[in-house]
Enzyme design. Sequence first.
Site, PDB file in Angstrom:
ATOM      1  N   GLU A  33       0.873  -1.169   0.000  1.00 48.57           N
ATOM      2  CA  GLU A  33       0.000   0.000   0.000  1.00 48.57           C
ATOM      3  C   GLU A  33       0.917   1.228   0.000  1.00 48.57           C
ATOM      4  O   GLU A  33       1.816   1.317   0.844  1.00 48.57           O
ATOM      5  CB  GLU A  33      -0.884   0.004   1.259  1.00 48.57           C
ATOM      6  CG  GLU A  33      -1.849   1.169   1.228  1.00 48.57           C
ATOM      7  CD  GLU A  33      -2.773   1.245   2.441  1.00 48.57           C
ATOM      8  OE1 GLU A  33      -2.688   0.381   3.328  1.00 48.57           O
ATOM      9  OE2 GLU A  33      -3.566   2.198   2.478  1.00 48.57           O
ATOM     10  N   ARG A 258       5.618 -12.875   9.552  1.00 44.66           N
ATOM     11  CA  ARG A 258       6.090 -11.501   9.425  1.00 44.66           C
ATOM     12  C   ARG A 258       7.480 -11.406  10.010  1.00 44.66           C
ATOM     13  O   ARG A 258       7.764 -12.020  11.021  1.00 44.66           O
ATOM     14  CB  ARG A 258       5.190 -10.620  10.303  1.00 44.66           C
ATOM     15  CG  ARG A 258       4.356  -9.646   9.606  1.00 44.66           C
ATOM     16  CD  ARG A 258       3.587  -8.829  10.609  1.00 44.66           C
ATOM     17  NE  ARG A 258       3.765  -7.436  10.271  1.00 44.66           N
ATOM     18  CZ  ARG A 258       3.148  -6.850   9.252  1.00 44.66           C
ATOM     19  NH1 ARG A 258       2.320  -7.524   8.511  1.00 44.66           N
ATOM     20  NH2 ARG A 258       3.358  -5.584   8.989  1.00 44.66           N
ATOM     21  N   LYS A 268       4.736   0.789   9.366  1.00 42.33           N
ATOM     22  CA  LYS A 268       4.808   2.066   8.663  1.00 42.33           C
ATOM     23  C   LYS A 268       4.177   3.174   9.487  1.00 42.33           C
ATOM     24  O   LYS A 268       4.653   4.305   9.479  1.00 42.33           O
ATOM     25  CB  LYS A 268       4.088   1.953   7.314  1.00 42.33           C
ATOM     26  CG  LYS A 268       4.933   1.321   6.238  1.00 42.33           C
ATOM     27  CD  LYS A 268       4.199   1.292   4.906  1.00 42.33           C
ATOM     28  CE  LYS A 268       3.283   0.115   4.814  1.00 42.33           C
ATOM     29  NZ  LYS A 268       2.650  -0.063   3.497  1.00 42.33           N
TER      30      LYS A 268
HETATM   31  P1  ATP Z   1       2.802  -2.054   7.802  1.00 37.67           P
HETATM   32  O1  ATP Z   1       2.081  -2.563   9.003  1.00 37.67           O
HETATM   33  O2  ATP Z   1       4.247  -1.816   8.011  1.00 37.67           O
HETATM   34  O3  ATP Z   1       2.095  -0.934   7.127  1.00 37.67           O
HETATM   35  P2  ATP Z   1       1.599  -3.710   5.848  1.00 37.67           P
HETATM   36  O4  ATP Z   1       1.532  -5.190   5.875  1.00 37.67           O
HETATM   37  O5  ATP Z   1       0.372  -2.940   6.099  1.00 37.67           O
HETATM   38  O6  ATP Z   1       2.782  -3.278   6.783  1.00 37.67           O
HETATM   39  P3  ATP Z   1       1.732  -3.461   3.022  1.00 37.67           P
HETATM   40  O7  ATP Z   1       2.135  -2.296   2.232  1.00 37.67           O
HETATM   41  O8  ATP Z   1       0.322  -3.871   2.988  1.00 37.67           O
HETATM   42  O9  ATP Z   1       2.217  -3.211   4.498  1.00 37.67           O
HETATM   43  O10 ATP Z   1       2.671  -4.711   2.693  1.00 37.67           O
HETATM   44  C1  ATP Z   1       2.992  -5.172   1.417  1.00 37.67           C
HETATM   45  C2  ATP Z   1       3.439  -6.604   1.511  1.00 37.67           C
HETATM   46  O11 ATP Z   1       4.559  -6.729   2.376  1.00 37.67           O
HETATM   47  C3  ATP Z   1       2.335  -7.470   2.097  1.00 37.67           C
HETATM   48  O12 ATP Z   1       2.240  -8.645   1.326  1.00 37.67           O
HETATM   49  C4  ATP Z   1       2.782  -7.744   3.485  1.00 37.67           C
HETATM   50  O13 ATP Z   1       2.314  -8.961   3.934  1.00 37.67           O
HETATM   51  C5  ATP Z   1       4.305  -7.702   3.357  1.00 37.67           C
HETATM   52  N1  ATP Z   1       4.915  -7.301   4.630  1.00 37.67           N
HETATM   53  C6  ATP Z   1       4.685  -6.174   5.330  1.00 37.67           C
HETATM   54  N2  ATP Z   1       5.353  -6.171   6.491  1.00 37.67           N
HETATM   55  C7  ATP Z   1       6.072  -7.325   6.526  1.00 37.67           C
HETATM   56  C8  ATP Z   1       6.964  -7.931   7.466  1.00 37.67           C
HETATM   57  N3  ATP Z   1       7.283  -7.322   8.609  1.00 37.67           N
HETATM   58  N4  ATP Z   1       7.489  -9.134   7.162  1.00 37.67           N
HETATM   59  C9  ATP Z   1       7.182  -9.756   6.010  1.00 37.67           C
HETATM   60  N5  ATP Z   1       6.345  -9.249   5.085  1.00 37.67           N
HETATM   61  C10 ATP Z   1       5.783  -8.055   5.321  1.00 37.67           C
HETATM   62 MG    MG Z   2      -1.086  -1.828   5.673  1.00 45.35          MG
END
Ligand code: ATP
Ligand code: MG
Length: 553
Positions: A33, A258, A268
Amino acid sequence: MESNFIHEFIDEDIAEGRYGYEGKPIYTRFPPEPNGYLHIGHAKAICLNFMTARKYAGLCNLRFDDTNPLKEDTEYVESIEEDVRWLGFEWDELCFASDYFDRMYECACELIRKGLAYVDDYTADEIRLTRGTLTSPGTESPCRERAPGENLRLFEEMKAGKYEDGAHVLRAKIDMASPNMNMRDPVLYRIAHSDHHRTGAAWCVYPMYDFAHPLEDAIEGITHSLCTLEFEDHRPLYDWVLESLEWPTAPRQIEFARLAVTHTVMSKRLLKQLVDDGSVEGWDDPRMPTIAGMRRRGYTPEAIRNFCEQIGVAKANSEVDIEFLEHCVRDDLKAKVPARNVVFDPIKVVITNYPDVSLEPAEMENSREAPELGTRTVPFGREIYIDGADFMEEPVKKYFRLFPGGEVRLKGAYFIRCDEVVKGEDGSVKELLCTYDPATKSGAGEPVRKVKGTIHWVEASTAVEIRVRECGYLMKKNADGAYEFDPASLSETVCMAEPSLAEARPGERFQFFRHGYYVADGKLTDAAPGGVKVFNSIVGLKSSWKPAAEPER
Ligand code: ATP
Ligand code: MG
């Protein structure tokens, strides 16, 4: 890439003829995102998706999951593209979920026509309060029995902008008594009168993640939708959306752990807070766990890819020791990076019996680990600087560096003996008066006698001042054991360096001999013409990481 449980699933799918046969490639995607900069957790997902596609000679998309206009921005889109490329990956298609808004809206209408979705007048609070609990079923909304025609008309009016935010939502009609809370008539669409970074004011209804994501995957022909563990309970809904729409070949969602790393955070939202409140210099602050921060910090893409490879892909969440990440960085740098002499907390040394003010060249190896990096010459002369830590007025036991009456080897030059300590009015050490022994010149055959300590130095008249920033850990544990920002994590000192460092280019990496690995800061170095060079610490020389602590697979 080493095999993992995800690859076992894919092998199964290929063997059973579900995907990856008859010219239908294995297809993955990385779907961030654009609401912030990527961090090392994303790097794990990037490596996994792109390397899996590579392993199966398949395809991988970079897809922006931009369905929430409130938090998304083009700045983030651009940084994400840069970061994925910098990590060494090229996508097959660049996609935006917002390009599918029409198609998603159509799919929602289709669900309504099938009697599988309805417009609800409940507020967000009412929906929450009627959802039930883990042990008791929810209660059905009075709007649940609305006829499809009525639902279509209301949904059309929602789209046309007739209602305020929150006045209605579109909900799936599944099962208010399902043991899985995600299946209790989840919201599919909501009203948000907010400009979108790409579609502007064209839409005021936006799809929710659980509805949008399976459609995005299916539209692009993704075969394996790899996501993190918290979506495991959403998988039945993912499958429900595509089954209800009778999608011919639905992608398979597979969840993995994760990544969490000690002394930092992977969210983020929390990282953005540090940026917004000015705790750090920006998303690319060298202490940040962001890809941009690590790039500025001097980490290499190879080191980050190695790290992601070695932590492996597991089905259970765990925290990786940050020292393991540092170990991977050090391991990569030691074969690539030349050494330079830099003196911290400098003390001036005057060699009283050195002939005159003329300089002589001293030859130095650039790397003990990588002899192919060759040698360089640095000037040696009557006045030099040595590290503050290499002199003790009252030496402790087994101190083999310089002290009054003691002798030490100057790396690449001569032995010197300290004859006198000159002090300033405040009693601090001002300079050391020493004598050298011309018979001890480095490289001139067998040494005449032995000394236990060897120290580095820089010649005083040609030395350049540099600013050196020590980057510590972003987070420390507070009294409750929770991580919080450590304001003391960045400190700066002025050091004296051998002349060649005046030529350092932004992003260039060095080993500061006996101190650690450093990088010329990409933003602050050369910010002002003729300005002082600024370096960030990348990682120390010694590892405290032990193979015994290897993360579980
Ligand atoms: P955040 O909580 O940091 O915003 P998010 O999962 O909301 O993380 P996205 O932009 O939706 O962030 O993530 C894009 C991809 O990266 C998704 O497939 C997510 O599962 C993966 N991802 C995000 N954080 C991690 C992590 N800590 N370890 C492994 N994969 C991750
Ligand atoms: Mg997110």
